[in-house]
Design a protein around this motif. Structure first.
Motif, PDB file in Angstrom:
ATOM      1  N   ASN A  19      35.474  39.511  28.699  1.00 40.98           N
ATOM      2  CA  ASN A  19      35.910  38.369  28.524  1.00 40.98           C
ATOM      3  C   ASN A  19      35.555  37.808  27.153  1.00 40.98           C
ATOM      4  O   ASN A  19      35.174  36.466  27.156  1.00 40.98           O
ATOM      5  N   ASP A  52      37.976  44.919  24.805  1.00 37.99           N
ATOM      6  CA  ASP A  52      37.596  44.004  25.851  1.00 37.99           C
ATOM      7  C   ASP A  52      37.975  44.576  27.031  1.00 37.99           C
ATOM      8  O   ASP A  52      38.848  45.134  27.342  1.00 37.99           O
ATOM      9  N   ASN A  85      25.566  40.508  31.295  1.00 31.75           N
ATOM     10  CA  ASN A  85      27.058  40.630  31.849  1.00 31.75           C
ATOM     11  C   ASN A  85      27.182  42.026  31.633  1.00 31.75           C
ATOM     12  O   ASN A  85      28.387  42.273  31.601  1.00 31.75           O
ATOM     13  N   SER A 106      32.408  42.918  39.099  1.00 31.16           N
ATOM     14  CA  SER A 106      33.378  42.268  38.554  1.00 31.16           C
ATOM     15  C   SER A 106      34.707  42.878  38.188  1.00 31.16           C
ATOM     16  O   SER A 106      35.653  42.547  37.673  1.00 31.16           O
ATOM     17  N   SER A 166      38.624  44.929  31.286  1.00 34.15           N
ATOM     18  CA  SER A 166      39.032  44.272  32.255  1.00 34.15           C
ATOM     19  C   SER A 166      39.790  45.316  33.337  1.00 34.15           C
ATOM     20  O   SER A 166      39.834  46.547  32.846  1.00 34.15           O
TER      21      SER A 166
END
Ligand code: ZN
Length: 504
Positions: free
Chosen positions: A280, A328, A290, A304, A330
């Protein structure tokens, strides 16, 4: 087109020329082994793995060194923090080397799962104390360091008079000084806040310390890479890699140490930095909390992400971006990567089918003029494109896009006889072989186990039960024989159908 690489030191793309052909020396800063590797830690090794594979493909004799940091890398990269390996050892009542060994083994497993070939040499900082002490002595003798209270510090202002500290990371000493003025506070034994430890004195309670000309202590973090790269690759070698986060201070200090030692070189000719992995938009790091470990990612046990992602999906995910671009993380990005990876694997499965469609060799004897088939040029161009991306600063993103382009063409050829007839078998065979080489040998993507064995077995038993109920005994025998071939016997019990390992 020859291979070119972006050199952080000169801030431009340079054609790669080995310093001492045929050998090419590569050094990558490895892990600090006090906890599990996270996905961000994997990017550098995966990029360097492709670089190593490609350089070998080009005919170079690569010597790839990736170190293990088991001492000296203190908390927060500072000179006065706690050693995390020692802290973990103390907390769990272990020998520091037990902690280091445990995480080193796990790291190697993770890297092997990701398809990274092991480095040729994997030196540990704690095993090279003599070489590090030697380097400190040289730097002291050359006047670029000073000893105080049993510690030795690198004298950055003195070094900066002769060389330029900040040359690699494009920083200016005056600006760096302005940024540190507030926390000087006069408590440090360093002459300048920019100075960094080459050797730190350590008292008897310290778990990891070694004798030295300045008393018992341990080496500063930056020192090991200068000392070990010199030992195994020489005073100047071809390519030094690492994440952008290591460029300053770590690599800047490494370069200064080598320049100030008897090597008098900037250590490596090319400094290559991979960009960061973000979650993120924020950098994935242990200190930010994280991070997602590779084991959790492979097992699907992260909070996550919605599911597990296989090591090859993760490798594809890291390679679908150029190494100098940020990536990034995700669910969406990983799912897209899985799709892309599977597409490339389906391409590998297409190749033998395509080969089977080709006509046999033309009858020999007639060496007359044969016109070039009209489809050859396009296939040859698509094949050559696979290397154009790699040659252009190891652009794996471009290489993967070219693989998809070639694959689209190969799929068309496999389904359209007229199109297939317009390409000569030799050109097509070459295209197919190159596709396989680039996917498996250069990008290092391999086929993974396709199905869950447990699920396949229960499905087979369901078919068996169905066949038995239908009294289709030939099918029943067929299933029994097939499973027996796998070392499994079917047992018809009162409770139903069960299986056991064959004990024959
Ligand atoms: Zn390093």
């Amino acid at each position: 087109m020859p291979l070119s690489l972006y050199n952080t030191l000169t801030r431009k793309k340079e054609e790669f020329q080995p310093l001492r052909p045929p050998v090419v020396g590569l050094y990558l800063c490895g892990p600090t082994v006090y906890n599990d590797a996270h996905l961000g830690n994997a990017r550098g090794p995966v990029v360097f793995d492709v670089l190593t594979r490609y350089l070998r493909h080009l005919g170079h004799l690569v010597r790839y060194v990736r170190n293990i940091t088991d001492v000296g890398h203190l908390q927060g990269d500072a000179d006065d923090g706690e050693d995390p390996v020692a802290r973990a050892a103390r907390a769990q009542q272990l020998e520091p080397m037990q902690v280091a060994q445990y995480y080193t083994t796990r790291y190697r497993h993770n890297m092997a799962a990701l398809g990274c070939l092991p480095p040729d040499i994997e030196p540990q900082a704690s095993g090279h104390i003599t070489e590090q002490i030697q380097l400190v002595e040289e730097i002291l003798a050359n006047g670029f360091a000073y000893e105080i209270n049993g510690s030795v510090y690198f004298d950055v202002p003195r070094y900066n008079e002769q060389y330029r500290y900040g040359q690699l990371s494009n920083r200016v000493v005056e600006e760096l000084l302005a940024g540190t003025r507030d926390n000087l506070a006069g408590q440090s034994e360093k002459r300048s806040p920019l100075d960094f430890a080459l050797w730190k004195s350590a008292g008897p309670t310290h778990l990891m310390r070694w004798p030295s000309p300045w008393g018992p202590g341990f080496p500063g973090w930056h020192l090991e890479c200068s000392a070990m790269s010199r030992k195994y690759l020489g005073p100047e070698f071809d390519i030094h890699g690492g994440g952008l986060d290591l460029m300053f201070p770590h690599h800047e200090c490494e370069m200064a140490q080598s320049q100030a030692s008897d090597s008098h070189t900037p250590e490596a000719r090319i400094w290559l930095h991979n960009n960061m992995l973000t979650v993120n938009g924020a950098k994935m790091s242990k200190s930010l909390g994280n991070f997602i470990t590779l084991d959790d990612l492979f097992a699907g046990t992260t909070g996550s992400l919605s599911q597990a992602y296989s090591p090859m999906t993760v490798r594809f995910f890291l390679l679908q971006a150029h190494y100098r671009s940020p990536v990034d993380l995700s669910d969406d990005a990983l799912q897209a990567a899985r799709k892309g990876y599977r597409k490339l694997m389906n391409g590998l499965r297409l190749l033998p089918k395509l080969q089977a469609l080709l006509p046999g060799a033309a009858p020999g004897g007639d060496e007359g003029e044969i016109p070039t088939p009209p489809g050859d040029a396009e296939v040859q161009k698509l094949t050559a494109d696979l290397f154009a991306g790699l040659d252009d600063d190891l652009n794996t993103a471009r290489c993967i896009a070219s693989l998809f382009n070639l694959l689209r063409k190969l799929n068309t050829l496999a389904t359209t006889p007229a199109a297939l007839a317009s390409v000569s078998p030799a050109v097509l065979t070459e295209a197919a072989a190159t596709y396989a080489t680039v996917v498996t040998e250069l990008l290092g993507l391999r086929d993974e186990p396709r199905a869950n064995a447990e699920e396949l077995l229960s499905l087979t038993l369901a078919f068996y039960t169905e066949a038995k109920t239908a009294k289709a005994y030939d099918k029943v025998d067929q299933i029994r024989a097939a499973l027996k071939g796998q070392g499994i016997v079917i047992k018809d019990t009162k409770a139903g159908v069960e299986w056991a390992y064959s004990e024959e």
